[in-house]
Design a protein around this motif. Structure first.
Motif, short mmCIF file in Angstrom:
data_model
loop_
_atom_site.label_atom_id
_atom_site.label_comp_id
_atom_site.label_asym_id
_atom_site.label_seq_id
_atom_site.Cartn_x
_atom_site.Cartn_y
_atom_site.Cartn_z
N GLN A 67 0.71 -1.06 -0.06
CA GLN A 67 0.02 0.13 -0.05
C GLN A 67 0.80 1.31 -0.17
O GLN A 67 2.16 1.40 0.82
CB GLN A 67 -0.75 -0.06 1.20
CG GLN A 67 -1.98 -1.11 1.22
CD GLN A 67 -2.68 -1.15 -0.01
OE1 GLN A 67 -3.49 -0.11 -0.54
NE2 GLN A 67 -2.76 -2.42 -0.66
N ALA A 72 -3.83 4.43 3.38
CA ALA A 72 -4.29 3.29 2.32
C ALA A 72 -4.10 1.88 3.28
O ALA A 72 -5.10 1.18 3.30
CB ALA A 72 -3.54 3.44 1.14
N GLN A 75 -6.95 1.96 5.81
CA GLN A 75 -8.14 1.65 4.99
C GLN A 75 -8.54 0.37 4.55
O GLN A 75 -9.51 -0.27 4.88
CB GLN A 75 -8.31 2.71 3.75
CG GLN A 75 -9.73 2.33 2.93
CD GLN A 75 -9.41 3.00 1.41
OE1 GLN A 75 -8.39 3.61 0.92
NE2 GLN A 75 -10.56 3.14 0.57
N LEU A 76 -7.55 -0.21 4.21
CA LEU A 76 -7.49 -1.76 3.64
C LEU A 76 -7.87 -2.64 4.91
O LEU A 76 -8.85 -3.46 4.74
CB LEU A 76 -6.17 -2.32 3.20
CG LEU A 76 -6.12 -3.77 2.77
CD1 LEU A 76 -7.11 -4.36 2.10
CD2 LEU A 76 -4.65 -4.01 2.12
N THR A 79 -11.60 -2.11 6.34
CA THR A 79 -12.39 -2.81 5.31
C THR A 79 -12.48 -4.26 5.64
O THR A 79 -13.35 -5.04 5.68
CB THR A 79 -12.02 -2.44 4.01
OG1 THR A 79 -11.89 -0.89 3.92
CG2 THR A 79 -13.24 -3.09 3.05
N LEU A 86 -16.28 -8.51 1.79
CA LEU A 86 -14.70 -8.11 1.22
C LEU A 86 -13.71 -9.01 1.85
O LEU A 86 -12.95 -9.82 1.16
CB LEU A 86 -14.21 -6.73 1.39
CG LEU A 86 -12.77 -6.61 1.11
CD1 LEU A 86 -12.76 -6.44 -0.42
CD2 LEU A 86 -12.34 -5.41 1.78
N ALA A 109 -3.88 -1.33 -5.65
CA ALA A 109 -5.22 -0.61 -5.48
C ALA A 109 -6.58 -1.58 -5.82
O ALA A 109 -7.47 -1.43 -5.84
CB ALA A 109 -5.24 0.55 -6.08
N ASP A 110 -5.81 -2.82 -6.61
CA ASP A 110 -6.93 -3.79 -7.22
C ASP A 110 -7.82 -4.43 -6.20
O ASP A 110 -8.87 -4.91 -6.51
CB ASP A 110 -6.25 -4.74 -8.08
CG ASP A 110 -5.86 -4.16 -9.60
OD1 ASP A 110 -6.14 -2.84 -9.55
OD2 ASP A 110 -5.45 -4.90 -10.57
N TRP A 111 -7.31 -4.37 -5.08
CA TRP A 111 -8.16 -5.07 -4.11
C TRP A 111 -9.47 -4.47 -4.09
O TRP A 111 -10.55 -5.04 -3.50
CB TRP A 111 -7.54 -5.01 -2.54
CG TRP A 111 -7.54 -3.73 -1.82
CD1 TRP A 111 -6.49 -2.72 -2.14
CD2 TRP A 111 -8.35 -3.06 -1.08
NE1 TRP A 111 -6.56 -1.63 -1.42
CE2 TRP A 111 -7.96 -1.98 -0.61
CE3 TRP A 111 -9.64 -3.34 -0.61
CZ2 TRP A 111 -8.50 -0.97 -0.05
CZ3 TRP A 111 -10.19 -2.47 0.21
CH2 TRP A 111 -9.78 -1.45 0.44
N GLN A 112 -9.63 -3.28 -4.51
CA GLN A 112 -10.99 -2.40 -4.16
C GLN A 112 -12.00 -3.00 -5.30
O GLN A 112 -13.22 -2.81 -4.97
CB GLN A 112 -10.69 -1.07 -4.45
CG GLN A 112 -9.75 -0.36 -3.34
CD GLN A 112 -9.65 1.07 -3.60
OE1 GLN A 112 -10.73 1.88 -3.93
NE2 GLN A 112 -8.40 1.29 -3.42
N ALA A 115 -14.22 -4.84 -3.17
CA ALA A 115 -14.81 -4.24 -1.86
C ALA A 115 -16.32 -4.21 -1.94
O ALA A 115 -17.10 -4.43 -0.84
CB ALA A 115 -14.43 -2.88 -1.84
N ARG A 148 -7.48 -8.14 -13.17
CA ARG A 148 -8.43 -7.57 -12.44
C ARG A 148 -9.68 -8.26 -12.53
O ARG A 148 -10.36 -8.54 -11.58
CB ARG A 148 -8.57 -6.00 -12.63
CG ARG A 148 -9.29 -5.29 -11.66
CD ARG A 148 -9.29 -3.80 -11.92
NE ARG A 148 -8.12 -3.20 -11.99
CZ ARG A 148 -7.48 -2.43 -13.25
NH1 ARG A 148 -8.03 -2.41 -14.26
NH2 ARG A 148 -6.20 -2.13 -13.11
#
Length: 998
Positions: A67, A72, A75-76, A79, A86, A109-112, A115, A148
């Motif tokens: 991250q 960030a 945030q991960l 979540t 998630l 960022a692709d984990w989002q 989400a 992705r």
């Protein structure tokens, strides 16, 4: 702090939650990245629910490390802890796929993408995937966007939001969107090419069937046309450039790896054909040149990219040809042969771990379903799905497959595909091998929900489902044929009579109506016999279909079953003895001789089993003679005695023929005998020994009936020709000489009369019309031929040979060997003729010329009119006569000098001549191959037609049956004849040199 020597409570909890390396896991949980949540029980529970908690934890730490900022990272973590959907999706993917974990570490960022899901995201289609890939404008960005999308598919899969079929469909939709994006990028790179042509991409294989794996070749075919006003050649070149570029965009390795290989080898002519063809060129190829497997492949054809209208035109043009494929000659045999070839090409070290191609694997299900689709899809459009499970359900709904069988097969297919998906997902590598390592198998088992004993449960379930597939995949084709004529349970759909007829025709049955009547007679009713028949017949029908005459196989099975069906051991033998049922199917469908022998005494079917029935191993001469003489001793008269002897001969002829057929065809457990010479020698020795034992028993019966214990003259039977050479075939007469010697004090005329009477009575008894085949005795090789006495004294033979013997008689005596009667007299006869057949000084030139003249005369006079000489096994060039006369000339010239040449057997003499340096090893091998082949042809003709013959049959089915016996599959009769001509042509060249001195 934990006291020394004691495990921490965290360590224990980690083991309980499925971690295998609790020490490393404890260290990772203590890392700075996880400090805020290290004691949160929600995280530990979630990790423990994954396929590989250790892998999931490592992946999570790497993702946190990647991250870009503490915010960030926070945030991960927030979540993951707060949002269960998630948490399950992200950790599920990280615990199942190391490859996707690495992707997330590179693209933090692709984990989002995981989400949150809108309802439309639960089952995305091509349009949704196209939107996700819309921003990709080069191979690298396309790969990132593809991964992705793959991430979201894998998340739904491992969490159970989608089942295996839905995941496979989503993977195919993603592949479709990816091909479209790649073609768009290729077109943008060469707009002038794109402007010249219309290009359609047709998906084949699993992509076309909407059932793609995580990592698989994407099979395609390209169709191109010129736009209005463009030159066709230039348009095809432009289309080929676009297609090639599109393939490279997907296949080539970049900094982001590759997507998957795009494989265009299913196109007409494969690698040797043009990459892009016009629609008319495709149609012309499939109309004229395509093989059965190519139509099978077209079952899954689906337009996916490029010019949609052209793609639909392609499908519309070729679909009618696909549904006519089942009318092709040898259709079923071709499909099954392709399946066998796939299995044979699996490396031996991998076959036990092969999930897709091995027996009981995915390909068995797919082949069985596709076979049924091709047979019945022409008349029933509901079967024309490219998706295996959809097609299987349609087959069950239409009664083409039993509902229970279809349900079991679907369960097995789903389990095996789930295994395949999880294996590939781990590293995103194309493989169908079950991993060997315990850790890999543990992760695989847990990913499938097997948590108590993941490794043990995985292997048990895998083997169970594979066994179901092995049991059902052929039964699937044959079982409904029985249901069409039997009582069905309420609610079961029945295969219609017309559909059953179509299926039987596809199998090669010439009279499907008669075949259905036989099936009804065999399988109808509620008796134990009918129940066992219903179990056996699906497998037997497949074995009959593998022969040249399935109709005869089924008819003969009905006859045998009618004769033995009430005998308890018969059906038990076929049901319980591993080889008996398949051996019987081979024997009943291979020709007329063996079934005819069996029908005369059906209880001989016991010989086909594995157990105590004696099996198919030939019995030796001593054993046969003992049995026949014992039967003769129990008989009340000569006729009864010889009837008993002929009964033994019939049974043993059946044993020999059955062993020959099974050895030539092979079985599922044992391949066909590779050494053709060994098969020939075995038949020749068995039939010759049997003939000798039958003559010995007949001689004993005749003497006892008239003279009691002793004949007034000593008496011996001398085998000649093939009999003396231990080379008798099924249809051979017994060539013999009869020699006697008056006992002391017996008048010569009385002795001669007694000997002649014995011969006449033996010939009569062995030819009396009965259920047993006659044994014809031919004494025409005796001195003076048909004009001379049937039996001579040893003294008379000596006088004749000293004064009148011709060179052809000396040559005939090369085969003389005592076979029955007084052994000492037989030995003295051999001593008498040895100087004639092995002259001390060899042969002079006059004798050699005479032998050559006789051979040339025989070739010109004895060949039947209208017969192709090159296909006559006995008298044709390079046939039996050529080889035997060449070997016999060597024996007469050099037998006195080389003792090993003094044998009555052709192959043995040929080997001795090679060892003595009289013939080169190469020439000897050529002659031996031709002799063995010609002998096999004669044996095949007798087995197939039930009567002797020296030429290939003219009847198409009989010729095909000869081909199957000789090892040629359906549709390869021409290859058989070409090979025969080629082999005998080489032999004739050697004969011309060695025999004629050319």
């Amino acid at each position: 702090m934990t006291a020394p020597g004691r495990r921490s409570s965290t360590f224990t909890r980690l083991l309980r939650h499925g971690f295998t390396d609790a020490t490393s896991a404890e260290r990772l949980l203590d890392s700075a990245e996880l400090a805020p949540v290290r004691n949160d029980p929600v995280l530990l529970e979630a990790l423990g629910a994954t396929a590989d908690p250790d892998l999931a934890l490592r992946g999570l730490v790497r993702l946190l490390e990647a991250q870009p900022s503490p915010a960030a990272r926070r945030q991960l973590l927030d979540t993951v802890i707060a949002a269960k959907p998630l948490r399950d999706r992200l950790l599920g993917v990280l615990g199942a796929s190391a490859a996707l974990g690495e992707h997330l570490a590179r693209h933090a960022a692709d984990w989002q993408a995981l989400a949150g899901y809108e309802p439309r995201d639960l089952h995305p289609g091509v349009a949704e995937f196209e939107r996700c890939l819309a921003g990709a404008d080069d191979p690298v960005t396309l790969r990132v966007a593809y991964r992705r999308c793959l991430l979201s598919i894998a998340a739904r899969d491992v969490c159970g939001t989608t089942d295996v079929a839905q995941a496979a469909a989503e993977l195919a939709d993603l592949a479709t969107a990816t091909l479209r994006a790649a073609l768009r990028i290729a077109g943008a790179a060469a707009p002038e090419d794109a402007a010249l042509c219309r290009l359609a991409v047709i998906a084949m294989g699993k992509c076309g069937g909407h059932e793609l794996n995580y990592v698989s070749d994407v099979d395609v075919i390209f169709v191109g046309e010129a736009v209005d006003g463009a030159d066709e050649n230039k348009a095809l070149k432009a289309a080929t450039k676009l297609a090639s570029h599109m393939m490279r965009i997907c296949s080539e390795t970049t900094v982001e790896g590759s997507i998957w290989p795009v494989d265009a080898n299913l196109r007409p002519e494969g690698r040797n054909g043009p990459l892009v063809r016009t629609l008319s060129s495709h149609v012309a190829y499939y109309q004229r040149w395509a093989k059965t497997w190519e139509f099978q492949a077209l079952l899954k054809a689906r337009p996916v990219a490029g010019d949609a209208e052209l793609g639909e035109e392609y499908i519309a043009a070729l679909a009618p040809l696909v549904w006519q494929a089942a009318e092709r000659e040898n259709f079923v045999a071709d499909v099954q042969k392709m399946r066998r070839r796939v299995v044979e090409n699996i490396p031996a070290a991998e076959v036990e771990r092969e999930l897709k191609l091995a027996p009981g694997g995915l390909r068995d299900v797919e082949f069985a379903v596709q076979l049924l689709q091709l047979v019945h899809g022409r008349a029933d459009a509901s079967l024309r799905s490219g998706t295996t499970l959809d097609a299987l359900r349609a087959l069950a709904a239409g009664g083409y497959v039993g509902r229970v069988d279809a349900a079991q097969l679907e369960d097995a297919y789903r389990f095996l595909r789930s295994m395949e998906h999880r294996i590939q997902l781990h590293r995103l590598r194309r493989t169908h091998l079950v991993p060997e390592g315990e850790a890999d198998q543990r992760r695989l088992g847990r990913s499938l929900g097997l948590r108590t004993d993941p490794v043990g449960e995985l292997n048990r379930e895998w083997k169970r489902h594979a066994a179901v597939v092995r049991r059902l995949h052929e039964k699937l084709f044959y079982r409904p044929l029985l249901d069409a004529v039997a009582q069905l349970a309420p609610g079961e759909a029945r295969l219609s009579t017309e559909a059953a007829r179509e299926r039987l025709v596809a199998l090669g049955y010439a009279d499907p109506a008669a075949a259905l009547r036989h099936l009804e007679a065999l399988a109808s009713g509620v008796t134990r016999k009918a129940a066992i028949q219903r179990t056996l017949l699906p497998v037997l029908l497949g074995w009959f279909a593998d022969s040249a005459d399935p109709d005869a196989g089924l008819l003969n099975f009905r006859k045998v079953s009618d004769a033995l069906g009430k005998t308890p051991w018969y059906l038990r033998l076929l049901r319980d003895e591993g080889a008996a049922a398949q051996n019987l199917a081979r024997v009943l469908s291979a020709g007329r001789l063996a079934p005819d022998l069996l029908m005369r005494a059906p209880e001989a079917v016991a010989l086909l089993g594995d157990g105590d029935g004696g099996g198919l191993e030939p019995r030796g001469r001593a054993h046969l003679e003992q049995e026949i003489l014992a039967a003769v001793g129990r008989a009340g008269s000569a006729e009864q005695a010889v009837t008993a002897a002929r009964g033994v001969r019939r049974r043993e002829l059946f044993r020999t023929a059955a062993a020959d057929i099974v050895g030539s065809y092979g079985t599922e457990d044992r391949p066909a005998e590779a050494d053709q010479g060994a098969l020939v020698d075995r038949v020749g020795a068995a039939v010759s020994d049997l003939t000798a034992a039958t003559l010995a028993g007949t001689l004993r019966a005749v003497v006892r009936d008239t003279w009691g214990d002793e004949l007034p003259t000593r008496f011996a039977v001398i085998g000649m020709g093939r009999f003396g050479g231990h080379e008798l075939g099924y249809g051979s007469d017994a060539d013999v000489l009869f020699v006697h010697e008056p006992r002391e004090g017996v008048d010569e005329r009385e002795a001669a009369a007694a000997a002649t009477r014995v011969v006449s009575e033996m010939r009569r008894l062995l030819q009396i019309p009965s259920a047993d085949p006659p044994l014809l005795i031919d004494a025409d090789l005796r001195p003076e031929g048909k004009s001379g006495p049937l039996a001579r004294s040893l003294k008379s033979y000596g006088a004749y040979y000293r004064r009148w013997s011709l060179v052809w008689e000396s040559q005939a005596l090369l085969r003389a060997e005592p076979v029955a009667g007084d052994a000492d007299l037989g030995r003295r006869f051999v001593e008498l003729v040895d100087p004639l057949r092995y002259p001390a000084r060899g042969l002079d030139e006059d004798a050699v010329r005479e032998i050559r003249r006789l051979k040339a005369r025989m070739e010109s006079e004895r060949l039947p009119r209208g017969v192709d000489p090159k296909l006559h096994a006995k008298l044709g060039p390079g046939g039996l006569s050529d080889v035997e006369w060449t070997v016999q000339l060597l024996q007469m010239r050099h037998g006195a000098e080389h003792g090993a040449l003094r044998t009555t057997r052709t192959r043995e003499a040929l080997a001795a001549a090679r060892e003595a340096g009289l013939i080169s090893a190469e020439d000897a091998a050529i002659l031996d191959e031709a002799w063995v082949l010609a002998t096999r042809v004669r044996n095949a003709v007798m087995l197939v037609r039930g009567r002797a013959g020296d030429t290939f049959p003219s009847d198409v089915r009989e010729l095909a049956a000869v081909g199957r016996y000789l090892g040629y599959g359906p549709g390869h009769v021409g290859d058989m004849l070409d090979a025969y001509r080629r082999t005998t042509r080489r032999a004739r060249t050697v004969v011309d040199e060695l025999f004629y001195g050319a």
